[in-house]
Each structure stands twice: as structure tokens, then as C-alpha cells.
Design an enzyme around this catalytic site. Structure first.
Site, PDB file in Angstrom:
ATOM      1  N   HIS A   1       0.813  -1.222   0.000  1.00  0.00           N
ATOM      2  CA  HIS A   1       0.000   0.000   0.000  1.00  0.00           C
ATOM      3  C   HIS A   1       0.845   1.270   0.000  1.00  0.00           C
ATOM      4  CE1 HIS A   1      -2.202  -3.189   2.271  1.00  0.00           C
ATOM      5  NE2 HIS A   1      -3.212  -2.830   1.490  1.00  0.00           N
TER       6      HIS A   1
ATOM      7  N   ASP B   1      34.752 -29.880  15.740  1.00  0.00           N
ATOM      8  CA  ASP B   1      34.999 -31.155  15.080  1.00  0.00           C
ATOM      9  C   ASP B   1      36.164 -31.106  14.094  1.00  0.00           C
ATOM     10  OD1 ASP B   1      34.855 -33.621  13.894  1.00  0.00           O
ATOM     11  OD2 ASP B   1      32.692 -33.623  13.666  1.00  0.00           O
TER      12      ASP B   1
ATOM     13  N   HIS C   1      36.346 -35.073  12.153  1.00  0.00           N
ATOM     14  CA  HIS C   1      35.746 -35.534  10.887  1.00  0.00           C
ATOM     15  C   HIS C   1      36.706 -35.325   9.710  1.00  0.00           C
ATOM     16  CE1 HIS C   1      35.183 -31.298   9.921  1.00  0.00           C
ATOM     17  NE2 HIS C   1      34.784 -31.650   8.720  1.00  0.00           N
TER      18      HIS C   1
ATOM     19  N   HIS D   1      37.124 -35.785   4.892  1.00  0.00           N
ATOM     20  CA  HIS D   1      37.838 -35.005   3.873  1.00  0.00           C
ATOM     21  C   HIS D   1      39.084 -35.719   3.348  1.00  0.00           C
ATOM     22  CE1 HIS D   1      35.135 -31.758   4.572  1.00  0.00           C
ATOM     23  NE2 HIS D   1      35.595 -31.443   5.769  1.00  0.00           N
TER      24      HIS D   1
ATOM     25  N   ASP E   1      31.001 -32.190   3.875  1.00  0.00           N
ATOM     26  CA  ASP E   1      30.310 -31.817   5.117  1.00  0.00           C
ATOM     27  C   ASP E   1      28.799 -31.910   4.930  1.00  0.00           C
ATOM     28  OD1 ASP E   1      32.636 -31.246   6.561  1.00  0.00           O
ATOM     29  OD2 ASP E   1      32.731 -29.221   5.734  1.00  0.00           O
TER      30      ASP E   1
END
Ligand code: FES
Length: 440
Positions: free
Chosen positions: A104, A205, A208, A213, A358
Site C-alpha cells: 500500500h 569437530d 571428521h 575429507h 560436510d
């Protein structure tokens, strides 16, 4: 849900119930008790350089606009028209002299103040401008190029909120007297996973990386330099405010940088930019700490060596929108900045080869959790539990070994404390900190 929150994570046992990642009641509490009360990342200063420059982003699920003011200040306000609630600005970013609602036509200034109402006099007589301005983000903090906001006007100052985490955050932000610059655009992509998988991984982490990886590291590292043995010399830092980081010392830094972001970035980081970093941060932070990952609670994360910065915007318990961009020392050459941009694209972005590894893990966890048996289970967050704290005279705060989950437990301890009590102070009392300390 609050009662559920008090038992969902058991720090002493090192366990968390799977429902933490899927339960809609828990998610609603997260938005109310965490995202509404803690400091959240809004923008980098260089993403809104000139008056009128704006960025539309989110604080939790609340849309906000962050705007550079004419006096150089920064304001943020809810991206919602006060007339009937339409999203006020539908552009991702740009330059504006004001914000006009498409429904509006109510008009708001750069600070969110209501400045125009079509047909105001004949239709309304008058509209109280102050009462009907856009809802402001009451607290804004600017820290070494980063802009944070908080909905709670009584939240402690941002530097207090950071505490010892500032020492580790500065590894990213304070390498050069010129400060930092955000380069390229913001990569945005949606993946179906809970926001905590990403935030916790960046907090805690390193583990991991040895496995998830492995193949990407093996093919991207210079010939003959890859080793599955990362040396293991390194630390993890945990904060009673939920922040966390982990990093290695010394092992193969140049090779890792080359793998992640290419030889030009490795050359810059190890040679050209190193002197200034050591001068400002000391040898430990300027030279020795690397492969670092960090989360500022709840959802702002980064990797200092790759210089990728990201926010995990929650979109329900089962989805996030990742916003990622690269950060570079402002006085680096154009060639170095371009090398960071391209290297970031190749490694950690929507198309990055490390990023896929990931995201794929987080997404598959979330898919498993759609089954009623899978979500009625308990996960292990106990690595390093009961072991004595690590220590280094050059590093502040509470430390564990780089391969532990002490920072994950710190993250979930703060998460649970805020979830269970809407009045809990964002910075826990000293007593609570002591209790933390006694039970790693
Ligand atoms: Fe914005 Fe009506 S909803 S002007």
C-alpha cells in the site's frame, strides 16, 4: 518442551537425544530463547560501505534489513511493514534512499522510521510516525569489521559475550592494520539439515576432517605431501557462552593451504602477510595455529585459513540456508584477493569439494532422523570426557585436545541452559562456569 530440554543433553554422560535435531517444539524454543536473546551476525562493514547501502538478512527466522546510515553508523530493523506485515524490502542487497512497501506504499527511512503514508490526511487524519516505525534491532555491535545485532536490549556487551573467544576470533580479523574486506558475493544455498550439525561441527569437530575429507585432501595436496597422520598437536577451546574452536599446531600448514585454496594464497599467508600477522597477534596466532574452525554461538562460523565465513540460518528443524562468503586482508593485492575468491569457490562454497563432504553427512543424518526409531535414539558426545583439561601458557580459556568434544559439550551446555530457562543470563554466572570446568 522446556522440561524436555533439560534432559535432552546429558553433559556428564556425554550424550544427546536425536530429537534435539528434529523436534518442532525444541526448534520453537531455540528461536525464542536463543536466537531472540543472543548476539547474531548481521553483516561485514564492507558489505554496506556507503550511506544507503543495505543488506537484507535474518536473525533466526526473523527477516531484518541492515543499513549504513548517513552519519556512517549502522542500524538494523525488522524487514516487515507495520501496516499489514508485508516484507518491506525484497532485494537481497543494494542502495536505497528509503524503503517503500509494495502493498500500500508506506515509506520508511534508512533507520526504519515511518516517513510517508499514501492518502494520510484524508484516509487517517494522521498516523503516529514514531509508534508505527519499523521495529528496530535495539542492540548493534561492531567488532573489527563484523556487525552483530541482538533483539534483547539488556544483553551484555558483545566483547563480554565473546570473552576469551575474542583471542581466537582475532586470528581471522586482525592480521593486518588495514583490517579485512568481504570479497565477492554471498553464496546462498539450502540444505535439509538441522542448523546445529553445522554450528557444532565448526565449533568442535577436527575429528571428521581425518576421514570425511580424506579423499579430497589426498587429491588436492601437493604431490607426495599428503599424510593421514596430521600430527595431532593442537587444541580445542570451549567457552561457557557456547563458542568453540579447534586448531592444529605446525603440521603441514603450507600443504594444507595449498590444498584448500591454492598456491598463491599459501604464498601470501606464509610469506607476504605473515610478518604483519606475527607483529599484531604474536607468533602463536600469526604463524603456528592453522586448520582452525570456529563458531561464535549460536550460528556464526568460519575457517581462518580458507577465510570462508558463514551463517547457518535456521529454516525449521529440518533445513538451513547457508550464507557463505570470503574475507581477505584489505591491503592484500587484487591477485591475492582473486586467489582467495577462486580458492574459496573450489573448496568451501555451494560447489566446493570439501563443502560437499560436510553437507552430505549433515543431510544424510537428517534423512535418517525422519524415521521414528532413528529419532528415538541417543548420540555420543563424549570424546575426551573425564580427561584433564589441556593447557598452554599462550592460550587463554578452557582447553582440550584438538581431537575431543569438549567444545561440542560447551556448545550444547549453553544451548540447553538458554533453552530451559528464558530468563537465564546469556553469560552464565561464575558458579555455573566452575561446574562446567569440573566436568569436561
Ligand atoms: Fe505495507 Fe500495507 S502492508 S503498506
Amino acid at each position: 518442551a522446556r522440561e524436555k530440554a533439560t534432559r535432552i543433553f546429558d553433559r556428564d554422560a556425554g550424550t544427546i537425544e536425536a530429537s534435539a535435531y528434529v523436534d518442532p517444539d525444541i526448534y520453537r524454543l531455540e528461536l525464542e530463547n536463543i536466537f531472540r536473546r543472543t548476539w547474531l551476525f548481521l553483516a561485514h562493514e564492507t558489505q554496506i560501505r556507503a550511506p544507503g547501502d543495505f543488506l537484507a538478512t535474518y536473525m533466526g527466522e526473523d527477516p531484518v534489513i541492515v543499513v549504513r546510515q548517513k552519519d556512517g553508523g549502522v542500524k538494523a530493523f525488522l524487514n516487515q511493514c507495520r501496516h499489514r506485515g508485508m516484507r518491506l524490502c525484497r532485494s537481497d542487497a543494494g542502495k536505497a534512499s528509503n524503503f517503500t512497501c509494495v502493498y500500500h506504499g508506506w515509506v520508511y527511512g534508512l533507520g526504519g522510521e515511518l516517513v510517508g503514508v499514501p492518502l494520510e490526511e484524508p484516509a487517517y487524519g494522521t498516523v503516529d510516525r514514531a509508534a508505527w516505525s519499523a521495529r528496530p534491532v535495539p542492540r548493534i555491535a561492531r567488532y573489527k569489521g563484523l556487525i552483530f545485532g541482538c533483539w534483547d536490549e539488556n544483553v551484555p556487551d558483545f566483547t563480554d559475550y565473546l570473552g576469551d573467544a575474542a583471542f581466537y576470533l582475532d586470528i581471522l580479523l586482525d592480521r593486518s592494520p588495514a583490517g579485512t574486506e568481504a570479497i565477492g558475493g554471498i553464496h546462498k544455498w539450502v540444505i535439509p539439515c538441522n542448523w546445529k550439525f553445522a554450528a557444532e561441527q565448526f565449533a568442535s569437530d577436527s575429528y571428521h576432517a581425518l576421514f570425511a575429507h580424506l579423499s579430497a585432501a589426498a587429491v588436492t595436496m601437493p604431490d607426495g605431501s599428503y599424510s593421514a597422520d596430521w600430527g595431532g598437536e593442537g587444541f580445542q577451546f570451549t567457552s561457557d557462552r557456547g563458542h568453540g574452536t579447534g586448531f592444529l599446531l605446525d603440521a603441514g600448514r603450507r600443504e594444507m593451504l595449498t590444498a584448500f585454496v591454492g598456491p598463491e594464497v599459501a604464498r601470501y599467508a606464509m610469506e607476504e602477510g605473515m610478518g604483519s600477522a606475527i607483529e599484531r597477534l604474536g607468533a602463536m596466532r600469526g604463524q603456528r595455529m592453522h586448520a582452525q574452525h570456529m563458531t561464535i554461538f549460536p550460528n556464526f562460523s568460519f575457517l581462518p585459513s580458507v577465510n570462508t565465513v558463514r551463517v547457518w540460518h535456521p529454516k525449521g528443524p529440518n533445513e538451513i540456508e547457508v550464507w557463505a562468503w570470503n574475507l581477505v586482508e584489505a591491503d592484500a593485492s587484487d591477485a591475492v584477493k582473486e586467489a582467495y575468491r577462486v580458492g574459496g569457490l573450489r573448496s568451501f562454497s555451494a560447489s566446493g569439494i570439501f563443502e560437499q563432504e560436510d553437507g552430505e553427512n549433515w543431510v544424510e543424518i537428517q534423512r535418517c532422523l525422519q524415521g521414528p526409531v532413528a529419532r528415538d535414539t541417543v548420540f555420543h558426545v563424549g570424546m575426551g570426557l573425564g580427561r584433564p583439561d589441556a593447557a598452554d601458557p599462550d592460550l587463554p580459556g578452557r582447553l582440550g585436545w584438538v581431537f575431543s568434544e569438549v567444545a561440542a559439550r560447551g556448545f550444547y551446555t549453553q544451548w540447553q541452559r538458554l533453552l530451559a530457562d528464558p530468563d537465564a543470563p546469556v553469560i552464565p554466572s561464575a558458579d555455573h562456569g566452575e561446574a562446567n570446568h569440573a566436568a569436561q
